[in-house]
Motif scaffolding. Structure first.
Motif, PDB file in Angstrom:
ATOM      1  N   LEU A 127       1.763  35.911  39.781  1.00 46.95           N
ATOM      2  CA  LEU A 127       0.537  36.169  40.625  1.00 46.95           C
ATOM      3  C   LEU A 127       1.373  35.570  42.105  1.00 46.95           C
ATOM      4  O   LEU A 127       1.922  34.641  42.470  1.00 46.95           O
ATOM      5  N   LEU A 149       5.737  43.403  27.308  1.00 48.57           N
ATOM      6  CA  LEU A 149       5.059  42.209  27.832  1.00 48.57           C
ATOM      7  C   LEU A 149       3.750  41.740  27.359  1.00 48.57           C
ATOM      8  O   LEU A 149       3.048  42.598  27.300  1.00 48.57           O
ATOM      9  N   GLY A 189       1.362  51.021  40.082  1.00 48.11           N
ATOM     10  CA  GLY A 189       3.003  51.138  39.590  1.00 48.11           C
ATOM     11  C   GLY A 189       3.871  50.384  40.383  1.00 48.11           C
ATOM     12  O   GLY A 189       5.120  50.013  39.960  1.00 48.11           O
ATOM     13  N   GLY A 204       6.810  51.169  36.298  1.00 50.42           N
ATOM     14  CA  GLY A 204       5.774  50.173  36.298  1.00 50.42           C
ATOM     15  C   GLY A 204       5.226  49.718  34.950  1.00 50.42           C
ATOM     16  O   GLY A 204       5.779  50.158  33.900  1.00 50.42           O
ATOM     17  N   GLU A 260       9.446  38.811  34.630  1.00 51.83           N
ATOM     18  CA  GLU A 260       7.935  39.185  34.365  1.00 51.83           C
ATOM     19  C   GLU A 260       7.334  39.121  35.709  1.00 51.83           C
ATOM     20  O   GLU A 260       7.487  38.357  36.524  1.00 51.83           O
ATOM     21  N   PRO A 261       5.902  39.678  35.708  1.00 47.67           N
ATOM     22  CA  PRO A 261       5.253  39.348  36.945  1.00 47.67           C
ATOM     23  C   PRO A 261       4.596  38.332  37.223  1.00 47.67           C
ATOM     24  O   PRO A 261       4.424  37.565  36.203  1.00 47.67           O
ATOM     25  N   PHE A 316       2.162  35.804  32.449  1.00 41.03           N
ATOM     26  CA  PHE A 316       3.022  36.678  31.345  1.00 41.03           C
ATOM     27  C   PHE A 316       4.096  35.843  30.750  1.00 41.03           C
ATOM     28  O   PHE A 316       4.466  34.789  31.275  1.00 41.03           O
ATOM     29  N   GLN A 324       7.118  41.035  41.238  1.00 38.83           N
ATOM     30  CA  GLN A 324       7.953  41.167  39.935  1.00 38.83           C
ATOM     31  C   GLN A 324       9.452  41.147  40.543  1.00 38.83           C
ATOM     32  O   GLN A 324       9.724  42.225  41.149  1.00 38.83           O
ATOM     33  N   ARG A 337      14.068  42.582  36.479  1.00 35.00           N
ATOM     34  CA  ARG A 337      14.197  42.285  35.009  1.00 35.00           C
ATOM     35  C   ARG A 337      13.383  40.769  34.681  1.00 35.00           C
ATOM     36  O   ARG A 337      13.780  40.013  33.772  1.00 35.00           O
ATOM     37  N   TYR A 378       0.778  40.799  42.664  1.00 39.77           N
ATOM     38  CA  TYR A 378       1.648  40.218  41.926  1.00 39.77           C
ATOM     39  C   TYR A 378       2.928  40.802  42.449  1.00 39.77           C
ATOM     40  O   TYR A 378       3.258  41.684  42.927  1.00 39.77           O
TER      41      TYR A 378
END
Lengths: 111, 116
Positions: A46, B91, A103, B42, A43-44, B107, A38, A41, A36
């Motif tokens: 795919l 989230l 992480g 994370g 959202e992640p 998300f 990101q 600021r 993914y």
């Protein structure tokens, strides 16, 4: 030991460079793997799934090494727009096949 | 809308107050996750709902945190007696489970919680 581990970076590379990230996972029976992306600021989202035989999507190549329990992401010809955090995701068997995130590895592509 | 919707987008509260965060997953998605993310850190898993199965609550940091999912759709994350360390982006994500393990997660844009 964390289920999914990544080097947090940052990886600072010039435009046009090739950069690779690795991610290790602890559960040898894990079956599904993803990368993914990101942005700061945000959202992640795919980027790509990782298949056993390895797969490519344009400048991005993902590979899986089950014996050593790691997956990799290779980015060729880096663009400024590739600057982001890249998250490795692995499914956790049992308990409904829940997905577990690493992480993240931060990439900064510079002119 | 076609995506995962979260509300509010921003929430400022005083220490000790309770807050409720809402997530509307994509219609038909049976799996729903809550994560939180502190600035520069994370994703921290909080809780996972899958269909009618008992939720996986293993990530909830304390008993001040709870979540429910009504009718297999909307989910609410409740934080009681908020503390300053609860400040983060919360989230929500959903996916369409097909039983093979690990489907694409969608998300929401998150709720930025600030505890003063």
């Amino acid at each position: 030991r964390k289920e999914v581990e990544q080097d947090p970076g940052p990886f600072n590379v010039p435009e046009g460079a090739t950069v690779a990230f690795n991610c290790t996972y602890s559960n040898s029976a894990s079956q599904s793997f993803f990368w993914y992306r990101q942005d700061c600021r945000k959202e992640p989202k795919l980027l790509m799934s990782v298949y056993s035989s390895g797969n490519e999507d344009g400048r991005f190549t993902a590979q899986l090494n089950r014996a050593s329990q790691y997956i990799s992401l290779l980015i060729r010809d880096s663009k400024l727009s590739d600057s982001a955090t890249y998250l490795c995701v692995v499914n956790r068997l049992g308990a409904g096949n829940m997905l577990t995130f690493g992480g993240g590895t931060r990439l900064m592509v510079k002119p | 809308g076609a995506g995962v919707s979260q509300s509010p987008s921003n929430k400022v509260t005083e220490k000790g107050k309770d807050v409720e965060l809402r997530c509307d997953p994509i219609s038909g998605h049976t799996a729903l996750y809550w994560y939180r993310q502190s600035l520069g850190q994370g994703l921290e898993f909080l809780i996972y709902f899958q269909g009618n199965s008992a939720p996986d609550k293993s990530g909830l940091p304390s008993d001040r945190f709870s979540a429910e999912r009504t009718g297999g759709s909307v989910s609410t994350l409740t934080i009681q007696r908020t503390q300053q360390e609860d400040s983060a982006v919360y989230l929500c994500a959903s996916s369409l489970r097909t039983g093979t393990g690990g489907e694409k997660l969608f998300f929401g844009s998150g709720t930025q919680l600030s505890v003063l």
